[in-house]
Design a protein around this motif. Sequence first.
Motif, PDB file in Angstrom:
ATOM      1  N   VAL A 116     -64.688 139.177  58.216  1.00  0.00           N
ATOM      2  CA  VAL A 116     -64.829 137.419  58.496  1.00  0.00           C
ATOM      3  C   VAL A 116     -66.259 136.694  57.478  1.00  0.00           C
ATOM      4  O   VAL A 116     -67.290 137.878  57.339  1.00  0.00           O
ATOM      5  N   ILE A 117     -65.920 135.702  56.736  1.00  0.00           N
ATOM      6  CA  ILE A 117     -66.785 134.955  55.354  1.00  0.00           C
ATOM      7  C   ILE A 117     -67.100 133.590  55.661  1.00  0.00           C
ATOM      8  O   ILE A 117     -66.156 133.072  56.287  1.00  0.00           O
TER       9      ILE A 117
ATOM     10  N   TYR B  97     -67.783 131.564  45.299  1.00  0.00           N
ATOM     11  CA  TYR B  97     -67.306 132.490  44.550  1.00  0.00           C
ATOM     12  C   TYR B  97     -66.298 132.639  44.977  1.00  0.00           C
ATOM     13  O   TYR B  97     -65.921 133.685  43.770  1.00  0.00           O
ATOM     14  N   GLY B  98     -64.759 132.347  45.145  1.00  0.00           N
ATOM     15  CA  GLY B  98     -63.708 132.121  45.178  1.00  0.00           C
ATOM     16  C   GLY B  98     -63.129 133.463  45.676  1.00  0.00           C
ATOM     17  O   GLY B  98     -62.296 134.708  44.669  1.00  0.00           O
ATOM     18  N   ILE B  99     -63.968 133.665  46.694  1.00  0.00           N
ATOM     19  CA  ILE B  99     -63.586 134.979  47.051  1.00  0.00           C
ATOM     20  C   ILE B  99     -61.963 134.976  48.627  1.00  0.00           C
ATOM     21  O   ILE B  99     -62.244 134.011  49.456  1.00  0.00           O
TER      22      ILE B  99
ATOM     23  N   PHE C 256     -65.657 129.462  59.233  1.00  0.00           N
ATOM     24  CA  PHE C 256     -65.126 130.922  58.693  1.00  0.00           C
ATOM     25  C   PHE C 256     -63.947 131.034  58.337  1.00  0.00           C
ATOM     26  O   PHE C 256     -63.175 130.027  58.372  1.00  0.00           O
ATOM     27  N   THR C 257     -64.143 132.334  57.426  1.00  0.00           N
ATOM     28  CA  THR C 257     -62.129 133.018  56.893  1.00  0.00           C
ATOM     29  C   THR C 257     -62.166 133.941  57.186  1.00  0.00           C
ATOM     30  O   THR C 257     -62.791 134.926  56.379  1.00  0.00           O
ATOM     31  N   VAL C 258     -61.078 134.064  57.508  1.00  0.00           N
ATOM     32  CA  VAL C 258     -60.675 135.605  57.352  1.00  0.00           C
ATOM     33  C   VAL C 258     -60.464 136.414  56.136  1.00  0.00           C
ATOM     34  O   VAL C 258     -59.028 135.783  55.021  1.00  0.00           O
TER      35      VAL C 258
ATOM     36  N   GLN D 222     -63.091 132.311  67.471  1.00  0.00           N
ATOM     37  CA  GLN D 222     -64.506 131.812  67.045  1.00  0.00           C
ATOM     38  C   GLN D 222     -63.530 131.654  65.307  1.00  0.00           C
ATOM     39  O   GLN D 222     -63.636 130.562  64.786  1.00  0.00           O
ATOM     40  N   LEU D 223     -62.648 131.674  65.538  1.00  0.00           N
ATOM     41  CA  LEU D 223     -61.910 132.022  62.933  1.00  0.00           C
ATOM     42  C   LEU D 223     -60.941 130.664  63.771  1.00  0.00           C
ATOM     43  O   LEU D 223     -60.113 130.060  62.596  1.00  0.00           O
ATOM     44  N   THR D 224     -60.714 129.984  64.850  1.00  0.00           N
ATOM     45  CA  THR D 224     -59.770 129.054  64.456  1.00  0.00           C
ATOM     46  C   THR D 224     -61.338 127.337  64.096  1.00  0.00           C
ATOM     47  O   THR D 224     -60.332 127.479  63.149  1.00  0.00           O
TER      48      THR D 224
END
Length: 302
Positions: free
Chosen positions: A141-142, A150-152, A230-232, A223-225
């Motif tokens: 997760v980022i 950064y375009g990730i 947050f982005t997976v 938490q990822l909702t």
Amino acid sequence: MKRKNIISTVALLAVTLIVSGCSGLAGGNDSSTENTVIRVGSKDFTENLVISEIYALALEDAGYDVERIPNIASSVVHTSITNDEIDLYPEYTGTGLLVVLEMEMETDPQKVYDTIKAEYDEQFDLTWLDYAEANDSAGLVIKTSVAEKYGIETVSDLQEHASELRFASQGEFDQREDGLPGLTKAYGEFNWKSSTVYDNSLKYEVLKNDEADVAPAYTTEGQLTDKEEFTVLVDDKKFWPPYNLAPVIRNEVLKENPDIAEILNNISSTLDTETVTGLNAKVDVDGEEYEAVAKEYFDSIK
């Protein structure tokens, strides 16, 4: 004599009506489920508790009596079902393949399922029912703001920008073969700007407080909702095996109660990763009781 005959006839009619009425009431329930108790187990974490409760509610709705046996340690739940202490529980395909069967890693979901279904039946007299689309796999997760900067979007993108990013490790992730060592073999070296070990329970606070940019995660964590935070990342080289949810049930129980397959398969057909993540969030983020969350969901799909 006539009076006695009339009384006898009335009594006989009364008995007939009572028996007939009782038969009619019994006919309102599925006789195959009457007095059948199904022991539904669960592992000791939110997602498994919620899903097992949904299974239990579905079985009760179909007329079964259910005994709930929650919070079984992940390390002993397989032993619990093989020792006839529970009848069924939610399991993960990757766990079945890698932990229970100790087989080589495979990343194709259908191949994993076909393998474990056959092996569990042969080795343990257990059946894997249909697996859900929901996949509680390992991942990274980022912070969404960093991903956009950064375009990730993928782990490959992350690897290219690792030198600009701060990694929140959990210690063991740096040593496990399904952690950083395996990722490095698949994607190349991750030369982080910095790497600091944090307790797993703190990782989302660490990211939110801008103490790190990236952390290991599981793909259905509640938490990822919060996608604004947050982005997976997409595992574009399919390094991690699938961990699809499915009910595992003792063959003896399924043979005696074959309709359980359809009941639980119908539940699995509604569960995708986003749905399960949302259920976890209601418990772990919003603080609701898992039983209430499960009931609300089951009522919504009945």
